[in-house]
Design an enzyme around this catalytic site. Sequence first.
Site, PDB file in Angstrom:
ATOM      1  N   HIS A   1      82.317  32.491  43.331  1.00 14.01           N
ATOM      2  CA  HIS A   1      80.440  32.655  43.536  1.00 14.01           C
ATOM      3  C   HIS A   1      79.962  32.431  42.109  1.00 14.01           C
ATOM      4  CE1 HIS A   1      78.975  36.217  45.103  1.00 14.01           C
ATOM      5  NE2 HIS A   1      78.328  36.557  43.892  1.00 14.01           N
ATOM      6  N   GLU A   2      80.416  32.631  41.486  1.00 13.29           N
ATOM      7  CA  GLU A   2      79.671  32.645  39.859  1.00 13.29           C
ATOM      8  C   GLU A   2      79.258  30.870  39.798  1.00 13.29           C
ATOM      9  OE1 GLU A   2      78.828  35.049  38.692  1.00 13.29           O
ATOM     10  OE2 GLU A   2      80.191  36.627  39.917  1.00 13.29           O
TER      11      GLU A   2
ATOM     12  N   GLU B   1      71.433  35.523  45.071  1.00 19.50           N
ATOM     13  CA  GLU B   1      72.579  35.467  45.794  1.00 19.50           C
ATOM     14  C   GLU B   1      72.742  34.499  46.822  1.00 19.50           C
ATOM     15  OE1 GLU B   1      74.496  37.698  44.492  1.00 19.50           O
ATOM     16  OE2 GLU B   1      76.118  38.034  46.299  1.00 19.50           O
TER      17      GLU B   1
ATOM     18  N   HIS C   1      75.992  30.385  41.637  1.00 18.67           N
ATOM     19  CA  HIS C   1      75.050  31.220  40.690  1.00 18.67           C
ATOM     20  C   HIS C   1      74.542  30.471  39.424  1.00 18.67           C
ATOM     21  CE1 HIS C   1      74.532  35.447  42.454  1.00 18.67           C
ATOM     22  NE2 HIS C   1      75.281  36.134  42.434  1.00 18.67           N
TER      23      HIS C   1
END
Lengths: 501, 501
Positions: A262-263, A292, A266
């Site tokens: 997930h990160e 997001e 980003h």
Amino acid sequence: MNKAYQSLERHFARLSSLNDAIGILCWDKEVIMPHGAAERRAENLAMLEGLRHEILTAPEMADLLATADAGDDVWRRANLAEMRRLHTHATALPGDLVEANAQATAHSEMVWREARQNSDFKTFLPYQQEVLNLTQQIAKAKGEALGLSPYDALLDSFDPGTRQTDIDPIFSRLSTELPGLIAAVLEKQNSLPAPTPLQGPFLVPQQEALGRKLMQQLGFDMTRGRLDVSLHPFCGGATHDVRLTTRYEEADFLPAMMGVLHETGHALYDMGLPADWLSQPVGQAGGMTLHESQSLTMEMQVCRSRAFVEWVTPLLRTEFHIPEGTPSWQADNLHRLVTHVAPGFIRVDADEVTYPAHILVRYELETAMINGDLALKDLPAAFNDRLHALLGLTVPDDRRGCLQDIHWPEGLFGYFPCYAMGALAAAQIRTAAFQQDSQIAPALAQGNFAPLLKWLRTNIHSRASSASMPDIIKDATGAPLAADAWQAHIRSRYLDRAPDA
Amino acid sequence: MNKAYQSLERHFARLSSLNDAIGILCWDKEVIMPHGAAERRAENLAMLEGLRHEILTAPEMADLLATADAGDDVWRRANLAEMRRLHTHATALPGDLVEANAQATAHSEMVWREARQNSDFKTFLPYQQEVLNLTQQIAKAKGEALGLSPYDALLDSFDPGTRQTDIDPIFSRLSTELPGLIAAVLEKQNSLPAPTPLQGPFLVPQQEALGRKLMQQLGFDMTRGRLDVSLHPFCGGATHDVRLTTRYEEADFLPAMMGVLHETGHALYDMGLPADWLSQPVGQAGGMTLHESQSLTMEMQVCRSRAFVEWVTPLLRTEFHIPEGTPSWQADNLHRLVTHVAPGFIRVDADEVTYPAHILVRYELETAMINGDLALKDLPAAFNDRLHALLGLTVPDDRRGCLQDIHWPEGLFGYFPCYAMGALAAAQIRTAAFQQDSQIAPALAQGNFAPLLKWLRTNIHSRASSASMPDIIKDATGAPLAADAWQAHIRSRYLDRAPDA
């Protein structure tokens, strides 16, 4: 372009450098700093924020913005518009309101930490009321300065250019259709074998090595970033220095692994911003919904797909020294584990199917609070009613209800929508990417992220803040942001149970 | 005190916060930062330095300093004097000289790195010449502003209040007596058994655990600081956040251990500064000689003493799992290892007996360079001559001669004296402490540093910059700084070979 514009670029390059300093100090605070330095570090950060505010609101800045001419270049024009937007946000509020808000949110957050533990909304109410009153004043003042409604002015702080008129039709349809979709997904899930939990312990150094391997597989440049540990995972750092964090539990490696993926989404966005504009407002990421969308494209769309799980399963067995034939360590079971749906009370623990319900509740309630249509004393009951309507769950206490999130205690109203909008955008973006470049899906099935990353760089990352989120999504996918692609994705992954790409 | 003075305290508190930010970013650069961020980080730091300079040299600051009245409080008066000194240093130089110097030293340092490897003074000469020319201009301008000679003005940047008249008589006597002292020490050493090297490898985690134990034993507060790894060990960080670094070799744990003890001495000074004045100039450490005196009190005076080695030897055996009776792991041999004297070319590798010779050479040559009495083309020969005169060594190439240190390439003239002055001060301070409090030596023999630390806090740390280095030393020890205590210490430890305390 004229001299005033050139001068503005120099001022904003300096602000960008200040932002980098703040970024590293914030990262350090969460990852490295000895706890005895906490109070002093808060002062250091307040001083740097004060300097940033001073530079941005200096009289010279207003003069330059009034006379600046960016010429014909679209990026310079967009840059100047972003400068003006930032300046308006900064100058819209009188100093005493900023000060009162800083104090009120600091108190409120402190009281909330204990009130949440004790499920004690009553004690917390006056503090939240004070924060809400101040947020209403902030929303009104910014709204007047920006020519926006109060709630749109708050949205604009987190998601420039996004308006309630973008959100309302989408959330309204979701609100109607989500309960039925969730019911269908659960019915289908009940007809299939339950996933078998994996047996740990999974040593932290092994989990960390796995995280680093996967980050690089996705395209993360280790010479311009790091992976570390913090209590609350985040992606931060500075220009050319993108730092993400995770946390490890030895009993289960999947939360840390999915967190890293997930990160990394980003981080890849930050790493893909246009090199020539990194020090200017137009070169920054285009708001929280787009950000997001990038983390969820990686985590939800790609890395919980059947194809990715097929690719990653042998790697996981190797990393954790699991014999090849171990039944629970086959792609079937791993995929069931990472796509398990279970309605629950806590937003941050929610699966992707039920997650938007948590946001719909909060959006409805926070717009009503800002507009004065919901009294704070009625918040707990309203929260529990709406969650019951969408997820069929009876909230047992406010700790697991309206007290669970830090956002409202901190005065972050207008932030929640980006989580759900980002999820919808991720589905629409991933679908468009697969359609526009037929090489992307087969490459991903081989663990090759390069074609997808190239598409994201071209269509999302490189555009930075040169256009609004709604325009960037529309240009990239050929249609305005909507819930269709997300609903199709959920149906395909959870109802058809066909191997999704 | 008047309003102008109060306003100055607020401005300088802000500068102190900026210094903290710079401190953490510099630490991060050496310990944490991914190398791809190097260029950007240099920009970030230049921007923060620029802000600091701007705040310090703003017209308002000059007005406030001109009209400030600190009242009768001696600390406030000293604080105002420090503010004025810092302001004079900052405003003494025209902007184009600062800019030219920043560029020249950046180039010079780059060329020096390669020239040193190749022992190529000739290629480096024009770059060093440019830096020297600019340093002469800086020294002259600062000297005029401060009412000091050019070299004293440079000294004052690193060691406020220290003048050549403090240094000259001490160094002159050392220069005469050191060769004979070294010869006597070597003769005595040759009459004793040679030390036996310890057999590694020594695992890094064990060395690190040992370092942390010793830091805390000395009095380091782990809630307000850290131990990490960097290429060049240092002590940095920020207020309430003192961060020291070391580097490990698996073949020998002594360099890292002695390095940690040295940096812990620096750190204890920073941690002992007066709490009420931490954000003000008067609350900062009192210059590089005092700082070095604190690291050397710990490393050289105490931790290479026979008494400390007796105490630490069983701990070392335990940490590295060495059987108690192992012959080379007895206090006798360990003490011989940490007090071995061997004249060499490289300053940073020198033992405490020959170390001052390296500084005497550099002091003599750099004062001559600044005064125009030594042409740069004659530097290598002069360097080699002087080193031969003091240590009896023939320098084989400039890499091991005048090119070995980064100080001159970086324009750091006036810095070297503090290393030797710090060593002399450490001996004088430790001797005075032992004489004034008879509990200190017996406590140290039990590994208890508390009485020594209490004495240092009272007599050195808590005074911060409220007086000059010469006055602080005189008040603490009852006599002006001189070489006597150091010479007595060397004779006691190396010639008498009596168990030194």
